[in-house]
Scaffold this motif. Sequence first.
Motif, PDB file in Angstrom:
ATOM      1  N   PRO A  71      90.818  60.516 -46.274  1.00 48.50           N
ATOM      2  CA  PRO A  71      89.963  59.494 -46.881  1.00 48.50           C
ATOM      3  C   PRO A  71      89.437  58.497 -45.846  1.00 48.50           C
ATOM      4  CG  PRO A  71      91.916  59.847 -48.217  1.00 48.50           C
ATOM      5  CD  PRO A  71      92.121  60.630 -46.957  1.00 48.50           C
ATOM      6  N   GLY A  72      88.149  58.226 -45.907  1.00 43.87           N
ATOM      7  CA  GLY A  72      87.537  57.274 -44.995  1.00 43.87           C
ATOM      8  C   GLY A  72      86.984  57.863 -43.721  1.00 43.87           C
ATOM      9  N   VAL A  73      87.386  59.102 -43.380  1.00 39.41           N
ATOM     10  CA  VAL A  73      86.940  59.706 -42.125  1.00 39.41           C
ATOM     11  C   VAL A  73      85.445  60.008 -42.153  1.00 39.41           C
ATOM     12  CG1 VAL A  73      87.120  61.759 -40.648  1.00 39.41           C
ATOM     13  CG2 VAL A  73      89.186  60.624 -41.484  1.00 39.41           C
ATOM     14  N   ALA A  74      84.944  60.487 -43.294  1.00 39.21           N
ATOM     15  CA  ALA A  74      83.508  60.787 -43.378  1.00 39.21           C
ATOM     16  C   ALA A  74      82.679  59.547 -43.087  1.00 39.21           C
ATOM     17  CB  ALA A  74      83.177  61.341 -44.769  1.00 39.21           C
ATOM     18  N   PHE A  96      74.101  62.578 -37.280  1.00 35.87           N
ATOM     19  CA  PHE A  96      74.118  61.512 -38.267  1.00 35.87           C
ATOM     20  C   PHE A  96      74.746  62.014 -39.563  1.00 35.87           C
ATOM     21  CE2 PHE A  96      70.575  60.548 -35.427  1.00 35.87           C
ATOM     22  CZ  PHE A  96      70.860  59.235 -35.077  1.00 35.87           C
ATOM     23  N   ASP A  97      75.831  61.360 -39.974  1.00 35.64           N
ATOM     24  CA  ASP A  97      76.572  61.746 -41.180  1.00 35.64           C
ATOM     25  C   ASP A  97      76.888  63.240 -41.183  1.00 35.64           C
ATOM     26  OD1 ASP A  97      76.578  59.140 -42.351  1.00 35.64           O
ATOM     27  OD2 ASP A  97      74.483  59.432 -42.923  1.00 35.64           O
ATOM     28  N   PRO A  98      77.574  63.748 -40.156  1.00 35.78           N
ATOM     29  CA  PRO A  98      77.870  65.183 -40.106  1.00 35.78           C
ATOM     30  C   PRO A  98      78.876  65.642 -41.163  1.00 35.78           C
ATOM     31  CG  PRO A  98      78.996  64.049 -38.330  1.00 35.78           C
ATOM     32  CD  PRO A  98      78.094  63.040 -38.974  1.00 35.78           C
ATOM     33  N   VAL A  99      79.641  64.679 -41.713  1.00 35.76           N
ATOM     34  CA  VAL A  99      80.583  65.021 -42.782  1.00 35.76           C
ATOM     35  C   VAL A  99      80.085  64.348 -44.060  1.00 35.76           C
ATOM     36  CG1 VAL A  99      82.984  65.018 -43.552  1.00 35.76           C
ATOM     37  CG2 VAL A  99      82.456  65.019 -41.098  1.00 35.76           C
ATOM     38  N   PRO A 100      79.527  65.108 -45.004  1.00 36.03           N
ATOM     39  CA  PRO A 100      79.013  64.494 -46.236  1.00 36.03           C
ATOM     40  C   PRO A 100      80.125  63.769 -46.989  1.00 36.03           C
ATOM     41  CG  PRO A 100      78.300  66.782 -46.030  1.00 36.03           C
ATOM     42  CD  PRO A 100      79.346  66.557 -44.992  1.00 36.03           C
ATOM     43  N   ALA A 101      79.870  62.515 -47.351  1.00 37.45           N
ATOM     44  CA  ALA A 101      80.868  61.727 -48.081  1.00 37.45           C
ATOM     45  C   ALA A 101      80.815  62.059 -49.562  1.00 37.45           C
ATOM     46  CB  ALA A 101      80.614  60.237 -47.868  1.00 37.45           C
ATOM     47  N   GLU A 103      81.198  60.972 -53.573  1.00 41.55           N
ATOM     48  CA  GLU A 103      80.898  59.774 -54.348  1.00 41.55           C
ATOM     49  C   GLU A 103      82.189  59.053 -54.714  1.00 41.55           C
ATOM     50  OE1 GLU A 103      78.537  58.485 -58.452  1.00 41.55           O
ATOM     51  OE2 GLU A 103      78.545  60.566 -57.759  1.00 41.55           O
ATOM     52  N   GLY A 104      82.197  57.756 -54.481  1.00 45.86           N
ATOM     53  CA  GLY A 104      83.374  56.953 -54.787  1.00 45.86           C
ATOM     54  C   GLY A 104      84.444  57.007 -53.727  1.00 45.86           C
ATOM     55  N   ALA A 105      84.113  57.565 -52.550  1.00 40.40           N
ATOM     56  CA  ALA A 105      85.115  57.680 -51.489  1.00 40.40           C
ATOM     57  C   ALA A 105      85.444  56.302 -50.918  1.00 40.40           C
ATOM     58  CB  ALA A 105      84.590  58.593 -50.380  1.00 40.40           C
ATOM     59  N   VAL A 106      86.636  56.208 -50.308  1.00 40.02           N
ATOM     60  CA  VAL A 106      87.067  54.967 -49.677  1.00 40.02           C
ATOM     61  C   VAL A 106      86.219  54.724 -48.434  1.00 40.02           C
ATOM     62  CG1 VAL A 106      88.974  53.804 -48.518  1.00 40.02           C
ATOM     63  CG2 VAL A 106      89.420  55.211 -50.522  1.00 40.02           C
ATOM     64  N   VAL A 107      85.699  53.515 -48.296  1.00 38.45           N
ATOM     65  CA  VAL A 107      84.911  53.139 -47.122  1.00 38.45           C
ATOM     66  C   VAL A 107      85.720  52.124 -46.323  1.00 38.45           C
ATOM     67  CG1 VAL A 107      82.774  52.103 -46.296  1.00 38.45           C
ATOM     68  CG2 VAL A 107      82.758  53.518 -48.356  1.00 38.45           C
ATOM     69  N   PRO A 108      86.127  52.441 -45.091  1.00 43.22           N
ATOM     70  CA  PRO A 108      86.921  51.497 -44.305  1.00 43.22           C
ATOM     71  C   PRO A 108      86.210  50.162 -44.149  1.00 43.22           C
ATOM     72  CG  PRO A 108      86.903  53.661 -43.276  1.00 43.22           C
ATOM     73  CD  PRO A 108      85.905  53.712 -44.395  1.00 43.22           C
ATOM     74  N   GLY A 109      86.926  49.073 -44.449  1.00 47.79           N
ATOM     75  CA  GLY A 109      86.358  47.743 -44.315  1.00 47.79           C
ATOM     76  C   GLY A 109      85.514  47.286 -45.486  1.00 47.79           C
ATOM     77  N   GLU A 110      85.339  48.155 -46.479  1.00 50.51           N
ATOM     78  CA  GLU A 110      84.499  47.803 -47.617  1.00 50.51           C
ATOM     79  C   GLU A 110      85.176  46.727 -48.466  1.00 50.51           C
ATOM     80  OE1 GLU A 110      82.214  50.077 -51.325  1.00 50.51           O
ATOM     81  OE2 GLU A 110      84.008  50.959 -50.429  1.00 50.51           O
ATOM     82  N   VAL A 111      84.375  45.791 -48.943  1.00 50.62           N
ATOM     83  CA  VAL A 111      84.864  44.753 -49.849  1.00 50.62           C
ATOM     84  C   VAL A 111      84.385  45.088 -51.256  1.00 50.62           C
ATOM     85  CG1 VAL A 111      84.789  42.309 -50.436  1.00 50.62           C
ATOM     86  CG2 VAL A 111      84.827  43.007 -48.038  1.00 50.62           C
ATOM     87  N   VAL A 112      85.327  45.323 -52.145  1.00 50.98           N
ATOM     88  CA  VAL A 112      85.006  45.652 -53.530  1.00 50.98           C
ATOM     89  C   VAL A 112      85.218  44.401 -54.366  1.00 50.98           C
ATOM     90  CG1 VAL A 112      85.540  47.118 -55.501  1.00 50.98           C
ATOM     91  CG2 VAL A 112      85.707  48.042 -53.182  1.00 50.98           C
ATOM     92  N   VAL A 113      84.154  43.890 -54.948  1.00 50.35           N
ATOM     93  CA  VAL A 113      84.202  42.642 -55.694  1.00 50.35           C
ATOM     94  C   VAL A 113      84.273  42.945 -57.187  1.00 50.35           C
ATOM     95  CG1 VAL A 113      83.017  40.463 -56.146  1.00 50.35           C
ATOM     96  CG2 VAL A 113      82.848  41.531 -53.894  1.00 50.35           C
ATOM     97  N   GLY A 114      85.166  42.270 -57.875  1.00 55.70           N
ATOM     98  CA  GLY A 114      85.292  42.455 -59.310  1.00 55.70           C
ATOM     99  C   GLY A 114      84.127  41.826 -60.062  1.00 55.70           C
ATOM    100  N   SER A 115      84.082  42.086 -61.356  1.00 56.26           N
ATOM    101  CA  SER A 115      82.973  41.589 -62.160  1.00 56.26           C
ATOM    102  C   SER A 115      83.095  40.107 -62.481  1.00 56.26           C
ATOM    103  CB  SER A 115      82.894  42.393 -63.466  1.00 56.26           C
ATOM    104  OG  SER A 115      84.133  42.300 -64.171  1.00 56.26           O
ATOM    105  N   GLY A 116      84.321  39.596 -62.532  1.00 54.74           N
ATOM    106  CA  GLY A 116      84.520  38.192 -62.866  1.00 54.74           C
ATOM    107  C   GLY A 116      84.662  37.315 -61.646  1.00 54.74           C
ATOM    108  N   PRO A 117      84.700  36.007 -61.825  1.00 60.17           N
ATOM    109  CA  PRO A 117      84.863  35.088 -60.681  1.00 60.17           C
ATOM    110  C   PRO A 117      86.252  35.206 -60.070  1.00 60.17           C
ATOM    111  CG  PRO A 117      85.010  33.887 -62.759  1.00 60.17           C
ATOM    112  CD  PRO A 117      84.583  35.281 -63.107  1.00 60.17           C
ATOM    113  N   VAL A 118      86.348  34.986 -58.775  1.00 56.67           N
ATOM    114  CA  VAL A 118      87.619  35.025 -58.059  1.00 56.67           C
ATOM    115  C   VAL A 118      88.125  33.602 -57.927  1.00 56.67           C
ATOM    116  CG1 VAL A 118      88.787  35.649 -55.928  1.00 56.67           C
ATOM    117  CG2 VAL A 118      86.938  37.093 -56.807  1.00 56.67           C
ATOM    118  N   LEU A 119      89.279  33.330 -58.508  1.00 51.99           N
ATOM    119  CA  LEU A 119      89.858  31.994 -58.466  1.00 51.99           C
ATOM    120  C   LEU A 119      90.919  31.934 -57.374  1.00 51.99           C
ATOM    121  CD1 LEU A 119      90.282  31.341 -62.300  1.00 51.99           C
ATOM    122  CD2 LEU A 119      88.378  30.670 -60.817  1.00 51.99           C
TER     123      LEU A 119
END
Length: 230
Positions: A71-74, A96-101, A103-119
């Motif tokens: 996971p994340g290597v692509a 360029f992109d020799p390993v097709p990713a 859908e929904g794969a883990v992206v290193p360093g990606e920030v996934v933000v929820g739908s609601g506010p972060v308190l």
Amino acid sequence: MDLTPTELERLTVFTAAEFARRNLRAGIPLSHPEAVAYLTDEVMLAARRGEDHAAVRDLAGQLLRADQVEPGVAELCQVVMVDAPFAEGTKLVALFDPVPATEGAVVPGEVVVGSGPVLLPGREDRVAVRVENTGDRDVQVRSATHFFEVNPALDFDRRAAWGRRLDVPAGSGVRFEPGMPVEVHLVPLAGDRVAHGFAGLVDGPVDAPGAYEAAARRAAELGFRGVVAP
């Protein structure tokens, strides 16, 4: 047999690629170095075999699938550059992109933000303190430090800092230069509110009965600025 640095590097790539091929045969997903070595070796082999630049680039895009790498290597293999030995000379092959990713794969360093506010916890009980470094060198305080126990040369209201830390993002900090007053904001420690290490003034729950009084007496004995023994 004497080998040039280029030849030695080529052997290293080949060895790593063979390791990757062994893993592929065993059904073991490749790590990032293994995937890069495998792609590089196959590109160099195809160029040496007499394939043209376009054919080599097309071949590289068919070598690996997303399920053959960890996971994340692509996503880490977005661009792979290879100096390939074509018949007419060495040419750079950009993959360029020799390993097709997938859908929904883990992206290193990606920030996934929820739908609601972060308190952020504790911000409703934030206090400001004025800190002056009375020492002769810079002092840096990190985000997780129990502020009551920071460097003895920092002069501020340590009673107000009891059980608190800097209101800064995790992993960051604040630098205090000698003689330069700085106002910082502090928020309560969260979780179990246990302070271990630091200056060794607490080493236990900050909310325990008598914890502040004992720590303040010890800090006053050691010459910490901004603390008054109870």
